[in-house]
Write a protein that holds these residues in place. Sequence first.
Motif, mmCIF file in Angstrom:
data_model
loop_
_atom_site.group_PDB
_atom_site.id
_atom_site.type_symbol
_atom_site.label_atom_id
_atom_site.label_comp_id
_atom_site.label_asym_id
_atom_site.label_seq_id
_atom_site.Cartn_x
_atom_site.Cartn_y
_atom_site.Cartn_z
ATOM 1 N N ASP A 72 0.817 -1.197 0.000
ATOM 2 C CA ASP A 72 0.000 0.000 0.000
ATOM 3 C C ASP A 72 0.863 1.264 0.000
ATOM 4 O O ASP A 72 1.784 1.408 0.783
ATOM 5 C CB ASP A 72 -0.865 -0.045 1.269
ATOM 6 N N VAL A 73 0.580 2.171 -0.945
ATOM 7 C CA VAL A 73 1.276 3.467 -0.955
ATOM 8 C C VAL A 73 0.228 4.587 -0.920
ATOM 9 O O VAL A 73 0.298 5.550 -1.660
ATOM 10 C CB VAL A 73 2.229 3.627 -2.163
ATOM 11 N N SER A 74 -0.755 4.402 -0.043
ATOM 12 C CA SER A 74 -1.882 5.337 -0.048
ATOM 13 C C SER A 74 -1.527 6.691 0.539
ATOM 14 O O SER A 74 -2.373 7.571 0.589
ATOM 15 C CB SER A 74 -3.080 4.741 0.680
ATOM 16 N N ARG A 75 -0.298 6.907 0.990
ATOM 17 C CA ARG A 75 0.143 8.247 1.376
ATOM 18 C C ARG A 75 1.378 8.642 0.569
ATOM 19 O O ARG A 75 2.262 9.351 1.059
ATOM 20 C CB ARG A 75 0.446 8.315 2.888
ATOM 21 N N VAL A 76 1.465 8.152 -0.647
ATOM 22 C CA VAL A 76 2.560 8.565 -1.530
ATOM 23 C C VAL A 76 1.938 9.237 -2.754
ATOM 24 O O VAL A 76 1.174 8.625 -3.493
ATOM 25 C CB VAL A 76 3.443 7.374 -1.960
ATOM 26 N N LYS A 77 2.242 10.510 -2.920
ATOM 27 C CA LYS A 77 1.612 11.311 -3.965
ATOM 28 C C LYS A 77 2.508 11.460 -5.187
ATOM 29 O O LYS A 77 3.718 11.311 -5.094
ATOM 30 C CB LYS A 77 1.326 12.714 -3.429
ATOM 31 N N ARG A 78 1.892 11.810 -6.276
ATOM 32 C CA ARG A 78 2.600 12.228 -7.495
ATOM 33 C C ARG A 78 3.488 11.141 -8.095
ATOM 34 O O ARG A 78 4.488 11.448 -8.744
ATOM 35 C CB ARG A 78 3.428 13.493 -7.245
ATOM 36 N N ILE A 79 3.154 9.890 -7.896
ATOM 37 C CA ILE A 79 3.925 8.821 -8.531
ATOM 38 C C ILE A 79 3.735 8.926 -10.041
ATOM 39 O O ILE A 79 2.615 9.073 -10.528
ATOM 40 C CB ILE A 79 3.457 7.438 -8.019
ATOM 41 N N GLY A 80 4.849 8.874 -10.782
ATOM 42 C CA GLY A 80 4.771 8.923 -12.239
ATOM 43 C C GLY A 80 4.505 10.297 -12.799
ATOM 44 O O GLY A 80 4.164 10.445 -13.973
ATOM 45 N N GLN A 81 4.676 11.354 -12.010
ATOM 46 C CA GLN A 81 4.437 12.705 -12.514
ATOM 47 C C GLN A 81 5.379 13.005 -13.677
ATOM 48 O O GLN A 81 6.580 12.737 -13.605
ATOM 49 C CB GLN A 81 4.657 13.720 -11.382
ATOM 50 N N ASN A 93 -3.092 0.636 -2.886
ATOM 51 C CA ASN A 93 -3.757 1.922 -3.097
ATOM 52 C C ASN A 93 -2.716 3.024 -3.259
ATOM 53 O O ASN A 93 -1.617 2.929 -2.732
ATOM 54 C CB ASN A 93 -4.651 2.254 -1.908
ATOM 55 N N VAL A 94 -3.116 4.083 -3.982
ATOM 56 C CA VAL A 94 -2.156 5.165 -4.231
ATOM 57 C C VAL A 94 -2.809 6.506 -3.890
ATOM 58 O O VAL A 94 -4.028 6.662 -3.979
ATOM 59 C CB VAL A 94 -1.644 5.100 -5.692
ATOM 60 N N ASP A 95 -1.963 7.470 -3.501
ATOM 61 C CA ASP A 95 -2.464 8.785 -3.080
ATOM 62 C C ASP A 95 -2.713 9.682 -4.296
ATOM 63 O O ASP A 95 -2.614 9.255 -5.446
ATOM 64 C CB ASP A 95 -1.463 9.423 -2.103
ATOM 65 N N MET A 96 -2.933 10.952 -4.014
ATOM 66 C CA MET A 96 -3.353 11.907 -5.045
ATOM 67 C C MET A 96 -2.302 12.139 -6.128
ATOM 68 O O MET A 96 -1.133 11.876 -5.951
ATOM 69 C CB MET A 96 -3.667 13.253 -4.397
ATOM 70 N N HIS A 97 -2.768 12.691 -7.241
ATOM 71 C CA HIS A 97 -1.908 13.182 -8.330
ATOM 72 C C HIS A 97 -1.053 12.111 -8.980
ATOM 73 O O HIS A 97 0.009 12.403 -9.510
ATOM 74 C CB HIS A 97 -0.972 14.305 -7.825
ATOM 75 N N CYS A 98 -1.483 10.858 -8.953
ATOM 76 C CA CYS A 98 -0.719 9.820 -9.640
ATOM 77 C C CYS A 98 -0.817 10.068 -11.156
ATOM 78 O O CYS A 98 -1.898 10.333 -11.684
ATOM 79 C CB CYS A 98 -1.285 8.457 -9.287
ATOM 80 N N GLY A 99 0.310 10.022 -11.843
ATOM 81 C CA GLY A 99 0.329 10.216 -13.299
ATOM 82 C C GLY A 99 0.042 11.636 -13.730
ATOM 83 O O GLY A 99 -0.314 11.899 -14.879
ATOM 84 N N PHE A 100 0.251 12.593 -12.861
ATOM 85 C CA PHE A 100 -0.010 14.007 -13.172
ATOM 86 C C PHE A 100 0.903 14.466 -14.323
ATOM 87 O O PHE A 100 2.101 14.257 -14.296
ATOM 88 C CB PHE A 100 0.285 14.843 -11.919
ATOM 89 N N GLY A 101 0.325 15.054 -15.348
ATOM 90 C CA GLY A 101 1.132 15.595 -16.455
ATOM 91 C C GLY A 101 1.905 14.547 -17.218
ATOM 92 O O GLY A 101 2.889 14.853 -17.894
ATOM 93 N N MET A 102 1.460 13.303 -17.156
ATOM 94 C CA MET A 102 2.146 12.188 -17.821
ATOM 95 C C MET A 102 2.163 12.396 -19.334
ATOM 96 O O MET A 102 1.179 12.831 -19.916
ATOM 97 C CB MET A 102 1.321 10.962 -17.453
ATOM 98 N N LYS A 103 3.305 12.116 -19.964
ATOM 99 C CA LYS A 103 3.422 12.330 -21.412
ATOM 100 C C LYS A 103 3.420 11.030 -22.208
ATOM 101 O O LYS A 103 3.156 11.016 -23.405
ATOM 102 C CB LYS A 103 4.712 13.092 -21.702
ATOM 103 N N GLY A 104 3.780 9.954 -21.536
ATOM 104 C CA GLY A 104 3.825 8.683 -22.250
ATOM 105 C C GLY A 104 4.069 7.561 -21.261
ATOM 106 O O GLY A 104 4.204 7.793 -20.058
ATOM 107 N N GLY A 118 -4.152 11.199 -13.144
ATOM 108 C CA GLY A 118 -3.930 11.509 -14.565
ATOM 109 C C GLY A 118 -4.276 12.925 -14.973
ATOM 110 O O GLY A 118 -4.591 13.198 -16.129
ATOM 111 N N CYS A 119 -4.192 13.847 -14.017
ATOM 112 C CA CYS A 119 -4.495 15.231 -14.365
ATOM 113 C C CYS A 119 -3.544 15.776 -15.405
ATOM 114 O O CYS A 119 -2.344 15.528 -15.329
ATOM 115 C CB CYS A 119 -4.322 16.116 -13.138
ATOM 116 N N TYR A 134 -12.003 11.876 -6.700
ATOM 117 C CA TYR A 134 -12.477 13.027 -7.474
ATOM 118 C C TYR A 134 -11.496 13.465 -8.572
ATOM 119 O O TYR A 134 -10.315 13.176 -8.501
ATOM 120 C CB TYR A 134 -12.701 14.219 -6.543
ATOM 121 N N TYR A 135 -12.019 14.198 -9.520
ATOM 122 C CA TYR A 135 -11.199 14.941 -10.506
ATOM 123 C C TYR A 135 -10.245 14.067 -11.328
ATOM 124 O O TYR A 135 -9.105 14.448 -11.576
ATOM 125 C CB TYR A 135 -10.389 16.053 -9.800
ATOM 126 N N VAL A 136 -10.667 12.914 -11.767
ATOM 127 C CA VAL A 136 -9.827 12.101 -12.652
ATOM 128 C C VAL A 136 -9.633 12.849 -13.975
ATOM 129 O O VAL A 136 -10.594 13.340 -14.570
ATOM 130 C CB VAL A 136 -10.491 10.735 -12.912
#
Lengths: 252, 572
Positions: A72-81, A93-104, A118-119, A134-136
């Motif tokens: 569980d990494v439910s308090r680790v944010k921004r993985i893969g930013q 489980n994963v915390d907020m902003h996973c895959g934020f600004g991902m390009k590929g 995936g924001c 929220y906010y996928v």
Amino acid sequence: MQVVKLSLKKANKIPIEADNVNPDNFAGKTAEEIKAISVWHGNGQFPLGDLFNVEVEGSDSVENTMIVFEGDVSRVKRIGQNMSAGEIEINGNVDMHCGFGMKGGKVVINGDADSWLGCEMTGGEIILNGNASYYVGSGYRGEACGMRGGKITINGNTKDYLGEHMCGGEILVKGNVGLLPAISNNGGKVVIEGNATMPASEMKNGTVIIKGEVSDLLPSYKEEGTEEVEGVTYRKFVGDVNVGGKGVLLIK
Amino acid sequence: MSEILIKNASVCDPAQGINCETMDICIRDGKIVDSVSENAKVIDAEGKLTMAGGFDGHTHSAGKINVGRFINPNDARKNLVPGLSGQVARTEKTRAQVGYNTPNTYAIGYRYAKLGYTTICEAAIPLLAARHTHEEFKEIPILDKMGLSLFGSNWQVMEYIRDKEPEKLAAYIAWGLKASRGYGVKIVNPGGGEAWGWGKNVSGLYDPVPNFDVTPAEILMGLAEANERLQLPHSVHVHCNNLGKPGNYATTIETMKLFEKVKPSRDRQSLHVTHVQFNAYAGTSWRDFETGAPMVSDYINGANHLTFDLGQVIFGPAVTMTADGPVEYANSRMLHEKWSNQDIELEDASGVVPLFYSPKSFVNAVQWAIGLELALLVKDPWKIMFTTDSPNGGSFVNYPEAFTYLMSAKRREEVISGFSKMALDRMVLPGIDRELDFYELAVMTRSAQSKIYSRPEKGNLKAGSDADIAIYDILPGQIDPATEYQKVKKAFSGAAYTLKDGVVVVKDGEIEATPKGRIYWVNAKVPENIDSPMQKDLDLKFKKYYTVSKSNYMVEDMYLENPVEIGTEGVF
């Protein structure tokens, strides 16, 4: 192929900002080098190795680098930013902003994801084998464009504001979504196989297909006959007329 | 006693007629003096352009900008001018900085100082919200600050004008300046703010304000009379009616003409017209929109009673913020943009709308050209303050970029080459080859401001003046700004030294120290026998209409850090 396995040394309550954790930063590096990469934990910066057990097999290019989170990494944010290639697999489980600004590249989550998955992504693929919050695929607060490209597949349910301000790309939700999916979107495609409430408000452009039940369909849509997609006939609505929109909303 | 000797500076000080001459400047205890002792700390300014600290005479840097901040949270991460925008972590000397058009208060202080600016004038303080403006002032480091208080759609003002009570009106203005700790009288779209409360606007100088039976022309003349009666250091500061509408240049000239008969009570203009770029539009609609700058500058060239500032447009994102409520509504509808609207009870309206100036849009291209046309067609630089109406036309951090437009026809051609044929047909800029020199630039960025605001200790390097000094790593005569504009931009983007009251606040483009600046405000004296009947009228307003009481309305002393009270004697 390079495989980097990460697992938390002990569960954390204070969030870790893992915006440096992506294949672009890990490719070709040894375990020691990866352990030395610094991440924010609360208000301080720490070497990754202080917080995670790191195991590395092989050494390869970004495209051929895979990062695996065990547990569980439910308090680790921004993985893969901002990642541009390679693959991340999260077995928990994963915390907020996973895959934020991902390009590929590709992110696979075998658990639930918190908000802002995936924001602002512009390319690549996210597969979530659980529920999202929220906010996928939406935009940073105040921006006119959220997701612009790539694909997010959610095999569970999501909460409100799915694909807010989306300008491109594709989101597929197999389950139900909350309030106001595809709000203010300006392009792209959203397919919801379950139920949705008040979809596509202020849509300027793009396509939204809802296969389940729609509650509270907004009155600001014009019905324009029917349209067939993949052998299924939907009622076709165009709008949101409030913003002079040309978006297409297909419902049963 | 602290002494500094700036040696071999290449000084450009238009107030004394000094045009880039090599000389020394002596500083003692924060003031410029004729000589210093041998123990003075020496700053070697050989080969460096040295001017008085810059003075931005019209900027939105405290108060309404905060609405801009919360309507644009995404501005926090914009970094379009690296070094002067974006997110910067705190250091030992500076606090954390964010933003571009609507930076946090600390960033505003640091970034102006880096550009060599040491004084700013906040362009609009609603009386009712003055406390907030001063709270922000308090947190803007380094700079000296002043603000203009809004009176153009105020019920009490309009009633006194309608009832022909000029003495009481002057007493009210004096009270309003004290209540808001303001420096001068700002008039925004006179009458329009009140009309907006009814979803309407006024269409010109003689269109009566709903329910008040006064016209914008009467409001302007009434306030100008009161302004001169109180002998205020600044003239009325006017944002004309019909801002942002094609064809509005006629209203602008009409407004300017109206003031020909106003006699200034001090050695300054009797009218300052602000961000004229937004008010110099010809045509009848956005289809046949074109520049009105030639007509406006023709009039200004023949007039001696007024000054103006540019409101230059910078391509890219901007945030419009004004007390002109109806304009912001029109902007938001036309551009499908976010919109914030506020009603300031009995006093005015206001609105905030973010927008994007694109060189591909013919309207935006022409707007960009109009600002420069005004600066270049008006012959006397002493009539002009350089501004972008930050952040309405673009953030102040773009000033160095804008200076290159003024100083280099080649640079202008570069930008113009990206415009459409349609845009080129609607502007006269391509035919203008005038290029400003460093002397004229110094006039527009500091010396004219000193005169316009009656602050003789600012904007010049005379003995006795404040030791606010900007030293730029560039030597006029050794570079040709017409071709080497990138060097000009670089030099103005980070001063080699900025001194504020004799303290080095910037060195090599980095913040060295963050002393607190002063707050200037005007206390105009009004005789008791005129003030007390006015107070009675005012008490009634508070009792009947305001949501706050009079005692909670005044900005108290505790809100002001290093206040400088400018006393004036009203003539009654």
